[in-house]
Design an enzyme around this catalytic site. Sequence first.
Site, PDB file in Angstrom:
ATOM      1  N   PHE A   6       0.798  -1.102  -0.068  1.00 29.69           N
ATOM      2  CA  PHE A   6       0.014   0.119   0.140  1.00 29.69           C
ATOM      3  C   PHE A   6       0.649   1.253  -0.136  1.00 29.69           C
ATOM      4  O   PHE A   6       0.911   1.953  -1.031  1.00 29.69           O
ATOM      5  CB  PHE A   6      -1.149   0.179   1.187  1.00 29.69           C
ATOM      6  CG  PHE A   6      -1.754   1.364   1.680  1.00 29.69           C
ATOM      7  CD1 PHE A   6      -2.503   1.986   0.599  1.00 29.69           C
ATOM      8  CD2 PHE A   6      -1.434   1.915   2.769  1.00 29.69           C
ATOM      9  CE1 PHE A   6      -2.998   2.990   0.698  1.00 29.69           C
ATOM     10  CE2 PHE A   6      -2.250   3.178   3.002  1.00 29.69           C
ATOM     11  CZ  PHE A   6      -2.932   3.487   2.165  1.00 29.69           C
ATOM     12  N   ILE A   7       1.777   1.597   0.968  1.00 27.25           N
ATOM     13  CA  ILE A   7       2.605   2.693   1.033  1.00 27.25           C
ATOM     14  C   ILE A   7       3.354   2.554   0.177  1.00 27.25           C
ATOM     15  O   ILE A   7       3.863   3.545  -0.732  1.00 27.25           O
ATOM     16  CB  ILE A   7       2.971   2.632   2.334  1.00 27.25           C
ATOM     17  CG1 ILE A   7       1.957   2.895   3.594  1.00 27.25           C
ATOM     18  CG2 ILE A   7       4.083   3.896   2.580  1.00 27.25           C
ATOM     19  CD1 ILE A   7       2.681   3.203   5.050  1.00 27.25           C
ATOM     20  N   ASP A  48      12.378 -13.072   0.235  1.00 30.83           N
ATOM     21  CA  ASP A  48      12.203 -13.121   1.549  1.00 30.83           C
ATOM     22  C   ASP A  48      12.943 -12.038   2.369  1.00 30.83           C
ATOM     23  O   ASP A  48      14.069 -12.207   2.408  1.00 30.83           O
ATOM     24  CB  ASP A  48      12.579 -14.745   2.019  1.00 30.83           C
ATOM     25  CG  ASP A  48      11.972 -14.701   3.597  1.00 30.83           C
ATOM     26  OD1 ASP A  48      11.643 -13.920   4.087  1.00 30.83           O
ATOM     27  OD2 ASP A  48      12.181 -15.915   4.098  1.00 30.83           O
ATOM     28  N   TYR A 137       4.166  -4.796  18.210  1.00 32.31           N
ATOM     29  CA  TYR A 137       4.205  -4.011  17.066  1.00 32.31           C
ATOM     30  C   TYR A 137       4.975  -2.552  17.427  1.00 32.31           C
ATOM     31  O   TYR A 137       5.950  -2.313  16.483  1.00 32.31           O
ATOM     32  CB  TYR A 137       2.878  -3.785  16.412  1.00 32.31           C
ATOM     33  CG  TYR A 137       3.012  -3.122  14.954  1.00 32.31           C
ATOM     34  CD1 TYR A 137       3.125  -3.801  13.847  1.00 32.31           C
ATOM     35  CD2 TYR A 137       2.927  -1.633  14.846  1.00 32.31           C
ATOM     36  CE1 TYR A 137       3.135  -3.013  12.562  1.00 32.31           C
ATOM     37  CE2 TYR A 137       2.920  -0.847  13.720  1.00 32.31           C
ATOM     38  CZ  TYR A 137       3.057  -1.751  12.698  1.00 32.31           C
ATOM     39  OH  TYR A 137       3.059  -1.049  11.523  1.00 32.31           O
ATOM     40  N   LYS A 141       9.083  -1.241  16.518  1.00 26.77           N
ATOM     41  CA  LYS A 141       9.222  -0.296  15.565  1.00 26.77           C
ATOM     42  C   LYS A 141      10.299   0.496  16.721  1.00 26.77           C
ATOM     43  O   LYS A 141      11.326   1.247  15.952  1.00 26.77           O
ATOM     44  CB  LYS A 141       7.902   0.477  15.555  1.00 26.77           C
ATOM     45  CG  LYS A 141       6.963  -0.159  14.367  1.00 26.77           C
ATOM     46  CD  LYS A 141       7.483  -0.130  13.030  1.00 26.77           C
ATOM     47  CE  LYS A 141       6.408  -0.536  11.992  1.00 26.77           C
ATOM     48  NZ  LYS A 141       6.948  -0.436  10.678  1.00 26.77           N
ATOM     49  N   ILE A 196     -17.551  -3.096  15.567  1.00 28.76           N
ATOM     50  CA  ILE A 196     -16.485  -1.858  16.284  1.00 28.76           C
ATOM     51  C   ILE A 196     -16.218  -2.255  17.752  1.00 28.76           C
ATOM     52  O   ILE A 196     -17.197  -2.882  18.440  1.00 28.76           O
ATOM     53  CB  ILE A 196     -17.467  -0.693  16.180  1.00 28.76           C
ATOM     54  CG1 ILE A 196     -17.885  -0.119  14.912  1.00 28.76           C
ATOM     55  CG2 ILE A 196     -16.689   0.412  17.049  1.00 28.76           C
ATOM     56  CD1 ILE A 196     -19.008   0.915  14.950  1.00 28.76           C
ATOM     57  N   ARG A 204      -8.390   8.432  16.534  1.00 23.34           N
ATOM     58  CA  ARG A 204      -7.129   8.418  15.939  1.00 23.34           C
ATOM     59  C   ARG A 204      -6.731   9.637  14.858  1.00 23.34           C
ATOM     60  O   ARG A 204      -7.822  10.028  14.467  1.00 23.34           O
ATOM     61  CB  ARG A 204      -7.064   7.021  15.378  1.00 23.34           C
ATOM     62  CG  ARG A 204      -7.074   5.883  15.937  1.00 23.34           C
ATOM     63  CD  ARG A 204      -5.793   5.585  16.915  1.00 23.34           C
ATOM     64  NE  ARG A 204      -5.682   4.286  17.760  1.00 23.34           N
ATOM     65  CZ  ARG A 204      -6.189   4.375  18.862  1.00 23.34           C
ATOM     66  NH1 ARG A 204      -6.684   5.559  19.556  1.00 23.34           N
ATOM     67  NH2 ARG A 204      -6.143   3.429  19.755  1.00 23.34           N
TER      68      ARG A 204
END
Length: 306
Positions: A6-7, A48, A137, A141, A196, A204
Site C-alpha cells: 500500500f504505502i 524473503d 508491534y 518499531k 466496532i 485516531r
Amino acid sequence: MGGAGFIGSHLAEGLLAAGHQVKIFDRPNLVRPENLLADPRIEWYDGDFLNQDDVARAMPGVEILFHLVSATLPKSSNDNPLYDVESNIMGTLRVLDLARIHQVKRVIFASSGGTVYGIPQTVPIAETHATEPRVSYGISKLAIEKYLHLYHALYGMEYCVLRIANPFGERQRVSTAQGAVAVFLHQALHNQTIHIWGDGSVTRDYIYIKDVVQAFIQALSYTGEQRVFNIGSGHGLSINDILAAIENLLDKPVERSYENARSFDVPVNVLDISCARTQLGWQPAVDFHDGLVNTLLWMRQEPHVR
C-alpha cells in the site's frame, strides 16, 4: 523494502514523478500494481525479507533505502511477540548490515506514530513524548529506531524516521484489515455489518496516503539534526466520526455492531506535526473528506478490491 504494498506502491509513484530510479523488493507472488508494471525505471526483486541472500541481490547501487516492511499488524502482534521480534527486528538488522556493506547513503524508516507512544499524557503527542507501547508491534518499531541510531553512531549511516499515524487511501488492503477507513468503506459499500471494538469513541489521527508520500520525498534531502518526525493530520477522528462521514458520502445508513473493547486500544492518539512542518517543510495537503472521496472512487473503479 516493501515497495509493492500500500504505502510502497504510492511511494514508488512519487519517486518516479520526482525523477528517481526505483528498485522494489517485496514478497514473491505478491500482485504488483498494474500502473507500475510497465515502467522501465523500476527494477523488481522478489524474495524473503528474512533471507540475507535474497535482500543482497537488490542492494547494489542503492543510495537511499526506504524500509517499509512489517511482517505483523498492531492488532495481532501481541499474539506472538517472538515472531514479531524474529521477523521485524532480526530482519531489519540483516538489512542494515547489508546497507552498511553497500554504502547506502541514507535509510528512511516507516515507524508507527499510532503505537509507539501508548496512552498519551498530553494531546497532541510530540516526538518528545514518553514511549510506552501497548502492542509488540510498537515495541519492535522503537527497537528498530534505536538500532538505526546505533548504526549512525558506529558507522555514520544517515537515517530518518517517520512515525506515521493511520494512513488511508487507494490500494489499501481490506482483506487483512490494514486500516479502519478502507475496511469500513468497503463494508459499507457492500451493505455488510461493521463491527466496532468498544463504543466507537476511540480516536485516531488519519492521514491520506499522498501526504505520507510527500513526507518521504521531503525526507530524501533533509540534512538537519532532527531524525524522528511525526507524520499525521494533526487532527483526531473517532470511529463514530468515520462512520458518520461514510454515511454522509454514501447517502445511506451503515449497519454497525458494537463489541467489547480491546484491552490494548488507547483511547486517543493524535500527533503533533509541528516539527515536520518546521524542519522537513512538510504539511498535509488533503483533508479527510477529500481523501475519503478519492478512496471511494477507486473502490468503485476496482470492484474486486481485496
